[in-house]
Design an enzyme around this catalytic site. Structure first.
Site, PDB file in Angstrom:
ATOM      1  N   ASP A 140     -62.472  36.901 -19.276  1.00 32.44           N
ATOM      2  CA  ASP A 140     -62.100  36.676 -17.875  1.00 32.44           C
ATOM      3  C   ASP A 140     -62.549  37.870 -17.049  1.00 32.44           C
ATOM      4  OD1 ASP A 140     -60.231  34.401 -16.538  1.00 32.44           O
ATOM      5  OD2 ASP A 140     -60.163  36.249 -15.376  1.00 32.44           O
ATOM      6  N   ASP A 168     -67.823  39.452 -16.953  1.00 32.37           N
ATOM      7  CA  ASP A 168     -68.337  38.406 -16.072  1.00 32.37           C
ATOM      8  C   ASP A 168     -68.819  37.258 -16.956  1.00 32.37           C
ATOM      9  OD1 ASP A 168     -69.757  36.784 -14.349  1.00 32.37           O
ATOM     10  OD2 ASP A 168     -70.719  38.417 -13.280  1.00 32.37           O
ATOM     11  N   ASP A 274     -63.807  26.264 -18.362  1.00 32.20           N
ATOM     12  CA  ASP A 274     -62.863  25.711 -17.386  1.00 32.20           C
ATOM     13  C   ASP A 274     -63.064  26.527 -16.109  1.00 32.20           C
ATOM     14  OD1 ASP A 274     -60.745  24.040 -16.495  1.00 32.20           O
ATOM     15  OD2 ASP A 274     -59.344  25.686 -16.777  1.00 32.20           O
ATOM     16  N   CYS A 336     -60.480  21.782 -12.017  1.00 35.66           N
ATOM     17  CA  CYS A 336     -59.349  21.051 -11.442  1.00 35.66           C
ATOM     18  C   CYS A 336     -59.654  20.683  -9.988  1.00 35.66           C
ATOM     19  CB  CYS A 336     -58.050  21.837 -11.566  1.00 35.66           C
ATOM     20  SG  CYS A 336     -58.052  23.449 -10.779  1.00 35.66           S
TER      21      CYS A 336
END
Length: 401
Positions: A140, A168, A274, A336
């Protein structure tokens, strides 16, 4: 799928309605905001504790028939203060997010990459599936968020086969450690962290970091250095488990660049991307702006320039995740967002630029309560159809060319 009672719609501002119209999205999706249930995942090994957990949270847990170990409960039930949550018996995670992990079809012994790992619920699900085999590498760009993942791993006792890098995701290039012959590997008696200019060796990880590392971070904090990772930095390893392959390695071994031929054979078996998105499909995220203010919502979600930047980022994350996948492996791309621009359009552009990429059927999707995406073999969850938060899912494999 559970029944959804009629509930008042979330009062949406005109700018958001215009955003939905521009992206071909039906505003009625947001009429189910108050009836989308809360979901939890039961940690493996605690099936016999269901009645005890129900007593604890004062609520009946209803099994999610299409996703193992998942249960739903009324949206107003709070689990954070419950004994079951604090003791690490249950996780809070939306069923759609769980579906993205299940789409990977993780097998015993797999080496898995979670390229956008924070806040960590999906990372933990991967590790629970693997058990005492394989490894998971979590990446992350935000150190404070990845530190929260580390806390979660320790809470649920899942750290042994995991390593976490602040990096990154568009340029991360470290492969899993499949074989290592170092004499210190998995030696539980090796203590602390041995440092030296030329021969830094990773030994058993301890929560108390070396003095030099703590001093360096304190200086950076004083100077107001950003919590976000800089592209010029090398990935920062902030956690590694006993069996993650790191113990016993020298730093130059861990960070050694590998040729593309080696990546094709020794890359990750499974990769989850994701990706960061506008979160317009996350009902709970949208609801927060009722308190934060719709002006903030317009800046964070509706701003066209930010959306364009996100689409570039999403394609870069997907491309790099695929680069780190071994031939024959599987990658799941999810967001999402419910917009085509951040989902099907990204998939189409990626496929046009990567001839070794091919969309795969998602076997588990046969039982999913969702709609097909605009592209065959892709899927969309939304509150009305699925009684979950919104999520887009696509699965790829890498062909030998």
């Amino acid at each position: 799928m559970m029944d959804v009672e009629e509930t008042p719609s979330l009062p949406l501002p005109a700018a958001f309605l215009n955003f939905l119209n521009q992206h071909g999205l039906d505003p009625s999706i947001y009429t189910a905001t108050d009836s989308v249930p809360r979901y939890i995942r039961l940690k493996p090994g605690y099936a016999d504790c269901l009645e005890e957990i129900e007593t604890d949270i004062r609520c009946k847990l209803e099994r999610v028939c299409w996703l193992p170990n998942f249960y739903h409960l009324p949206p107003d039930v709070r689990i954070a203060s419950s004994k079951a949550y604090q003791e690490g018996k249950i996780y809070g995670i939306d069923a759609a997010s769980g579906a993205a992990v299940s789409a990977l079809d993780i097998s015993v012994g797999d080496h898995v990459l979670d390229l956008c790992a924070a806040p960590g619920a999906k990372l933990c699900m991967m590790l629970d599936i693997l058990g005492s085999s394989g490894s998971v590498t979590g990446v992350d760009i935000a150190k404070h968020r990845l530190a929260a993942c580390r806390t979660m791993l320790q809470k649920y006792g899942l750290g042994d086969h995991c390593r976490l890098f602040v990096a990154d995701g568009t340029s991360f290039s470290l492969l899993p450690v499949r074989v290592h012959s170092g004499s210190l590997l998995q030696n539980e008696n090796v203590d602390e962290f041995a440092s030296g200019e030329k021969s830094e060796v990773y030994r058993k990880w301890k929560s108390r970091r070396p003095w030099k590392e703590r001093k360096k971070e304190a200086i950076a904090k004083e100077k107001g250095v950003s919590k976000l990772f800089s592209p010029t930095q090398e990935p920062e390893l902030i956690f590694y488990g006993r069996f993650s392959g790191v113990v016993g390695m020298r730093k130059n071994e861990l960070y050694q660049k590998k040729p593309i031929s080696e990546v094709l054979q020794l890359g990750y078996d499974k990769v989850l991307v994701d990706a960061e998105c506008t979160h317009d499909g996350s009902i709970k995220h949208v609801q927060k702006f009722e308190q934060w203010g719709w002006t903030t919502f317009q800046r964070r979600v509706l701003d066209a320039e930010r959306t364009d930047d996100l689409i570039v980022l999403q394609l870069q994350l997907l491309t790099n995740g695929f680069k780190l996948l071994r031939v024959g492996g599987a990658l799941v791309y999810s967001t999402c967002s419910l917009t085509f621009a951040q989902n099907e359009d990204v998939v189409e552009q990626f496929l046009s630029e990567n001839t070794s990429a091919e969309l795969l059927e998602i076997t588990a999707a046969e039982n999913w309560p969702c709609k097909s995406g605009r592209i065959q073999k892709t899927f969309r969850f939304d509150p009305l159809t699925s009684c979950t938060s919104g999520l887009f899912v696509a699965k790829f494999t890498k062909l030998a060319i």
